[in-house]
Scaffold this motif. Structure first.
Motif, PDB file in Angstrom:
ATOM      1  N   ARG A  41       0.811  -1.211   0.000  1.00 53.82           N
ATOM      2  CA  ARG A  41       0.000   0.000   0.000  1.00 53.82           C
ATOM      3  C   ARG A  41       0.844   1.259   0.000  1.00 53.82           C
ATOM      4  O   ARG A  41       0.313   2.358   0.093  1.00 53.82           O
ATOM      5  N   ARG A  42       2.162   1.083  -0.071  1.00 53.28           N
ATOM      6  CA  ARG A  42       3.027   2.244  -0.215  1.00 53.28           C
ATOM      7  C   ARG A  42       2.705   2.905  -1.537  1.00 53.28           C
ATOM      8  O   ARG A  42       2.410   2.279  -2.530  1.00 53.28           O
ATOM      9  N   THR A  43       2.755   4.235  -1.577  1.00 53.91           N
ATOM     10  CA  THR A  43       2.329   4.959  -2.769  1.00 53.91           C
ATOM     11  C   THR A  43       3.339   6.004  -3.165  1.00 53.91           C
ATOM     12  O   THR A  43       4.257   6.336  -2.424  1.00 53.91           O
ATOM     13  N   LEU A  44       3.153   6.522  -4.380  1.00 57.72           N
ATOM     14  CA  LEU A  44       3.939   7.643  -4.859  1.00 57.72           C
ATOM     15  C   LEU A  44       2.978   8.702  -5.370  1.00 57.72           C
ATOM     16  O   LEU A  44       1.805   8.451  -5.556  1.00 57.72           O
ATOM     17  N   LEU A  45       3.493   9.896  -5.559  1.00 59.96           N
ATOM     18  CA  LEU A  45       2.666  10.994  -6.043  1.00 59.96           C
ATOM     19  C   LEU A  45       2.933  11.188  -7.524  1.00 59.96           C
ATOM     20  O   LEU A  45       4.063  11.418  -7.933  1.00 59.96           O
ATOM     21  N   LEU A  46       1.872  11.072  -8.304  1.00 63.33           N
ATOM     22  CA  LEU A  46       1.991  11.216  -9.748  1.00 63.33           C
ATOM     23  C   LEU A  46       0.785  11.952 -10.270  1.00 63.33           C
ATOM     24  O   LEU A  46      -0.309  11.804  -9.750  1.00 63.33           O
ATOM     25  N   THR A  47       0.945  12.736 -11.311  1.00 68.51           N
ATOM     26  CA  THR A  47      -0.210  13.354 -11.943  1.00 68.51           C
ATOM     27  C   THR A  47       0.081  13.632 -13.391  1.00 68.51           C
ATOM     28  O   THR A  47       1.194  13.973 -13.745  1.00 68.51           O
ATOM     29  N   ALA A  48      -0.900  13.431 -14.268  1.00 69.91           N
ATOM     30  CA  ALA A  48      -0.705  13.658 -15.697  1.00 69.91           C
ATOM     31  C   ALA A  48      -0.508  15.131 -15.948  1.00 69.91           C
ATOM     32  O   ALA A  48      -1.120  15.964 -15.293  1.00 69.91           O
ATOM     33  N   GLY A  49       0.337  15.466 -16.979  1.00 69.70           N
ATOM     34  CA  GLY A  49       0.566  16.869 -17.262  1.00 69.70           C
ATOM     35  C   GLY A  49       0.973  17.100 -18.683  1.00 69.70           C
ATOM     36  O   GLY A  49       2.148  17.174 -18.959  1.00 69.70           O
ATOM     37  N   SER A  50       0.027  17.199 -19.600  1.00 70.12           N
ATOM     38  CA  SER A  50       0.375  17.358 -21.008  1.00 70.12           C
ATOM     39  C   SER A  50       0.891  18.749 -21.311  1.00 70.12           C
ATOM     40  O   SER A  50       1.354  19.007 -22.406  1.00 70.12           O
ATOM     41  N   ALA A  51       0.837  19.657 -20.340  1.00 67.67           N
ATOM     42  CA  ALA A  51       1.399  20.995 -20.538  1.00 67.67           C
ATOM     43  C   ALA A  51       2.462  21.288 -19.490  1.00 67.67           C
ATOM     44  O   ALA A  51       2.685  22.415 -19.108  1.00 67.67           O
ATOM     45  N   GLY A  52       3.128  20.222 -18.981  1.00 68.71           N
ATOM     46  CA  GLY A  52       4.250  20.403 -18.070  1.00 68.71           C
ATOM     47  C   GLY A  52       3.835  20.850 -16.687  1.00 68.71           C
ATOM     48  O   GLY A  52       2.813  20.452 -16.165  1.00 68.71           O
ATOM     49  N   ILE A  53       4.646  21.698 -16.081  1.00 76.03           N
ATOM     50  CA  ILE A  53       4.428  22.096 -14.698  1.00 76.03           C
ATOM     51  C   ILE A  53       3.100  22.810 -14.517  1.00 76.03           C
ATOM     52  O   ILE A  53       2.398  22.605 -13.531  1.00 76.03           O
ATOM     53  N   ALA A  54       2.704  23.649 -15.472  1.00 78.41           N
ATOM     54  CA  ALA A  54       1.435  24.370 -15.341  1.00 78.41           C
ATOM     55  C   ALA A  54       0.274  23.406 -15.258  1.00 78.41           C
ATOM     56  O   ALA A  54      -0.654  23.592 -14.471  1.00 78.41           O
ATOM     57  N   ALA A  55       0.320  22.333 -16.063  1.00 78.62           N
ATOM     58  CA  ALA A  55      -0.765  21.360 -16.037  1.00 78.62           C
ATOM     59  C   ALA A  55      -0.776  20.601 -14.718  1.00 78.62           C
ATOM     60  O   ALA A  55      -1.835  20.252 -14.204  1.00 78.62           O
ATOM     61  N   LEU A  56       0.412  20.322 -14.178  1.00 81.52           N
ATOM     62  CA  LEU A  56       0.464  19.634 -12.895  1.00 81.52           C
ATOM     63  C   LEU A  56      -0.187  20.483 -11.816  1.00 81.52           C
ATOM     64  O   LEU A  56      -1.018  20.007 -11.045  1.00 81.52           O
ATOM     65  N   GLU A 111       7.236  12.216 -23.521  1.00 79.95           N
ATOM     66  CA  GLU A 111       7.874  13.403 -22.949  1.00 79.95           C
ATOM     67  C   GLU A 111       7.525  13.487 -21.465  1.00 79.95           C
ATOM     68  O   GLU A 111       6.357  13.623 -21.101  1.00 79.95           O
ATOM     69  N   LEU A 112       8.526  13.408 -20.619  1.00 85.77           N
ATOM     70  CA  LEU A 112       8.308  13.347 -19.179  1.00 85.77           C
ATOM     71  C   LEU A 112       8.909  14.565 -18.478  1.00 85.77           C
ATOM     72  O   LEU A 112       9.953  15.095 -18.883  1.00 85.77           O
ATOM     73  N   THR A 113       8.231  14.998 -17.428  1.00 83.90           N
ATOM     74  CA  THR A 113       8.737  16.039 -16.537  1.00 83.90           C
ATOM     75  C   THR A 113       8.675  15.483 -15.120  1.00 83.90           C
ATOM     76  O   THR A 113       7.622  15.016 -14.683  1.00 83.90           O
ATOM     77  N   VAL A 114       9.788  15.504 -14.417  1.00 81.96           N
ATOM     78  CA  VAL A 114       9.852  15.008 -13.042  1.00 81.96           C
ATOM     79  C   VAL A 114       9.914  16.201 -12.097  1.00 81.96           C
ATOM     80  O   VAL A 114      10.724  17.115 -12.290  1.00 81.96           O
ATOM     81  N   GLY A 174      13.727  19.547 -15.331  1.00 82.01           N
ATOM     82  CA  GLY A 174      13.134  18.279 -14.909  1.00 82.01           C
ATOM     83  C   GLY A 174      12.607  17.445 -16.061  1.00 82.01           C
ATOM     84  O   GLY A 174      11.828  16.521 -15.839  1.00 82.01           O
ATOM     85  N   ARG A 175      13.027  17.732 -17.286  1.00 83.57           N
ATOM     86  CA  ARG A 175      12.451  17.086 -18.456  1.00 83.57           C
ATOM     87  C   ARG A 175      13.388  16.088 -19.115  1.00 83.57           C
ATOM     88  O   ARG A 175      14.610  16.231 -19.084  1.00 83.57           O
ATOM     89  N   CYS A 176      12.783  15.086 -19.747  1.00 82.92           N
ATOM     90  CA  CYS A 176      13.493  14.147 -20.596  1.00 82.92           C
ATOM     91  C   CYS A 176      12.484  13.555 -21.571  1.00 82.92           C
ATOM     92  O   CYS A 176      11.271  13.716 -21.394  1.00 82.92           O
ATOM     93  N   ALA A 177      12.960  12.907 -22.629  1.00 82.23           N
ATOM     94  CA  ALA A 177      12.057  12.360 -23.637  1.00 82.23           C
ATOM     95  C   ALA A 177      12.616  11.073 -24.200  1.00 82.23           C
ATOM     96  O   ALA A 177      13.842  10.873 -24.271  1.00 82.23           O
ATOM     97  N   PHE A 178      11.703  10.196 -24.622  1.00 86.16           N
ATOM     98  CA  PHE A 178      12.073   8.928 -25.241  1.00 86.16           C
ATOM     99  C   PHE A 178      11.345   8.776 -26.579  1.00 86.16           C
ATOM    100  O   PHE A 178      10.174   9.143 -26.695  1.00 86.16           O
TER     101      PHE A 178
END
Length: 226
Positions: free
Chosen positions: A11-26, A85-88, A132-136
């Motif tokens: 039940r351990r969790t992490l914090l994640l949220t979708a963000g198609s516009a980067g930090i503003a979307a988060l 395209e990921l932003t951490v 905080g960005r990277c892409a594959f």
């Protein structure tokens, strides 16, 4: 191949949220949660981020250790192109972009097969830049073993900690893609995600929202670490 090890391990969790516009979307999603798989509109201002809680997944039996450092992981594998395209960000610190985090992805090919042994296709690592960005550059993953099609990922913000999870894809999108070659060489499941409890447990939070880009698609996602 089976992937039983990817079921939630605790039940351990992490914090994640979708963000198609980067930090503003988060930030927007934190303040005004959007429908699963969709980016929220920009907030009017003054909101304090409170990022969405999602279920952690295990690495599964097909994880073979940290991959090669590279952005293009295709190695010539056939499939519909997908740019991921990921932003951490550090969610506990106001969604601050996290530079220097190693992001590792691995997935099945169009036939639902993972690289093994000396093979290394569809595996790779990128390190986030100052934003905080990277892409594959990859392909849409194939299905296997009755599991929801997915892309595994692991984030190592430092040498001591790591977070492992996976991305899913919308049913309608998968049905469209699986009607194309090389996926159409096999009969695709009618409802690709329906029988996977990990997909249901994620509640849409880990589902990418691909948009057309050239001959393929691109999908952006913001990963918030606690």
């Amino acid at each position: 191949m089976t992937d039983q090890g990817t079921c939630p391990t605790s039940r351990r969790t992490l914090l994640l949220t979708a963000g198609s516009a980067g930090i503003a979307a988060l930030t927007a999603a934190c303040a005004h949660p959007a429908a699963p798989g969709r980016a929220a509109p920009a907030p009017s201002g003054g909101a304090t981020p409170d990022c969405v809680l999602a279920v952690r997944s295990g690495a599964g039996p097909n994880y073979v250790g940290r991959g090669r450092t590279r952005s293009d992981v295709t190695e010539g594998r056939e499939g519909v192109p997908l740019r991921l395209e990921l932003t951490v960000v550090r969610a506990a610190d106001g969604c601050r972009p996290l530079a220097g985090a190693a992001v590792d992805i691995w997935q099945a090919d169009a036939a639902g097969v993972y690289s093994q042994g000396r093979e290394s296709y569809l595996r790779g690592v990128q390190v986030t830049d100052g934003s905080g960005r990277c892409a594959f550059t990859t392909i849409v993953p194939g299905w296997y073993a009755g599991l929801a099609p997915h892309i595994h990922f692991k984030v190592r913000p430092d040498g001591d900690t790591e977070t492992t999870s996976q991305f899913f894809l919308p049913d309608a999108f998968l049905r469209e893609v699986y009607g194309r070659q090389p996926y159409a060489r096999r009969k695709a499941p009618r409802d690709p995600n329906a029988h996977d409890d990990r997909y249901r447990a994620a509640g849409g939070r880990m589902t990418l929202t691909p948009v057309r880009a050239g001959t393929g698609y691109r999908a952006a996602f913001t990963v918030g670490l606690a």
